[in-house]
Design an enzyme around this catalytic site. Sequence first.
Site, PDB file in Angstrom:
ATOM      1  N   ARG A   1       5.562  30.749  28.722  1.00 13.59           N
ATOM      2  CA  ARG A   1       4.211  31.060  28.245  1.00 13.59           C
ATOM      3  C   ARG A   1       3.134  30.360  29.100  1.00 13.59           C
ATOM      4  NH1 ARG A   1       0.121  32.407  27.271  1.00 13.59           N
ATOM      5  NH2 ARG A   1      -0.991  32.883  25.340  1.00 13.59           N
ATOM      6  N   LYS A   2       3.558  29.467  29.990  1.00 14.76           N
ATOM      7  CA  LYS A   2       2.593  28.753  30.830  1.00 14.76           C
ATOM      8  C   LYS A   2       2.416  29.492  32.162  1.00 14.76           C
ATOM      9  CE  LYS A   2       3.278  25.637  27.559  1.00 14.76           C
ATOM     10  NZ  LYS A   2       2.578  25.602  26.304  1.00 14.76           N
ATOM     11  N   VAL A   3       1.617  28.904  33.052  1.00  8.66           N
ATOM     12  CA  VAL A   3       1.190  29.625  34.258  1.00  8.66           C
ATOM     13  C   VAL A   3       2.308  29.762  35.306  1.00  8.66           C
ATOM     14  CG1 VAL A   3      -0.400  29.408  36.222  1.00  8.66           C
ATOM     15  CG2 VAL A   3      -1.257  29.269  33.878  1.00  8.66           C
TER      16      VAL A   3
END
Length: 385
Positions: free
Chosen positions: A184-186
């Site tokens: 869910r992070k970059v």
Amino acid sequence: MIPISKPLLGEAEAEAARRAILSGWITQGPEVAAFEREFAAAVNAPFACAVSNCTTALHLALLAAGVGAGDEVITVSHSFIATANSIRYTGALPVFVDITPETFNIDPARVEAAITGRTKAILCVHQMGMPCDLKVLVEIAAAHRLPLIEDAACAIGSEILWNGNWERIGKPHGDIACFSFHPRKVISTGDGGMLTTRRAEWDRKLRLWRQHGMSVADTVRHSARQVVFEEYLELGYNYRLTDIQAAVGREQLKRLDGIVARRREQAEWYRAALAAISDVQTPAEPVWARSNWQSYAVRLANPREQAEVMQLLLERGIATRRGIMCSHREPAYSREPWRAAGALTHSEQAQERTLILPLYPQMTVGDQQAVVSALAAVLERECVA
Ligand SMILES: *Cc1c(COP(=O)(O)O)cnc(C)c1O
């Protein structure tokens, strides 16, 4: 269907995982060491230590700061629950401070009043990738001789204006910063985490604790010409990242600049397109911050609409999420101890009134257009996008 997010992974990552697997060394080893060096260079940090995820990173950062049972740690309730949980792992008490509604980040004006004789650290969160007001927080921390820990789970690639220069989050500007590589992070390694610090002594402890407190790294024992008996010097943990994950992470790091540039373009596109819908308020960056837009949260004028709007968008094939949770409202925290330093009104309103829209580099303008026109239709507003 337009999902809320999608990791950007390709042949390079698959090839890197293959390389690690076929090397015969798959747990923490040379790929982890290389990933740490490259990550440290990417954020300009003196030391970087890889761990299994950001939750374990936060736990170790708090331990390095000397936080233990009976202490208090100042933080926000308005964050993913891992922020508060990591404080509880040490036995310390989370002290929740409200956010500023514009940035969704800790309100620095409320921090000083939350400090007591038991305060052992400040744990700020760069929520959704938006940098906190670190200048003020660093000053408060220094004035009270408190370590400042940055929960930078979402903030890889975000920047802050520091003495006239744009610097990446993670330098770190506080004492230690914690990053996440959850999908869910970059950028992602499946699961994974990284700690960056300016303190050599803290870095040494992190390396010990992530591997059971073992006196000799297993890579050293493996290549030793003489028999080595290791010792377990302190109570440690198994918080290691694997070499398979690190190999993937090194490829993800090469994509970071491109991903962040793309997300910034997409956020700007949303801002312009959503300006026409009067009861949707778009997020704004302070002049001293550049977000990586890990999440793009818009505020609805009418809080009663949140669940209904989300459902109607879902029926149109568009995934959204509600605003960031408030840890103090979760069932776990009806049992876990915590304290609020003042009202948490802005935190609760941000949870109830915001909507996170899909944003990921593979999204096309057509996808973004579909999101904005669906939102306009659902709110029964005219859409000009
Ligand atoms: C995702 C997240 C975490 C936890 O990260 P993991 O790597 O999944 O453990 C912690 N804090 C914040 C603010 C997050 O968004």
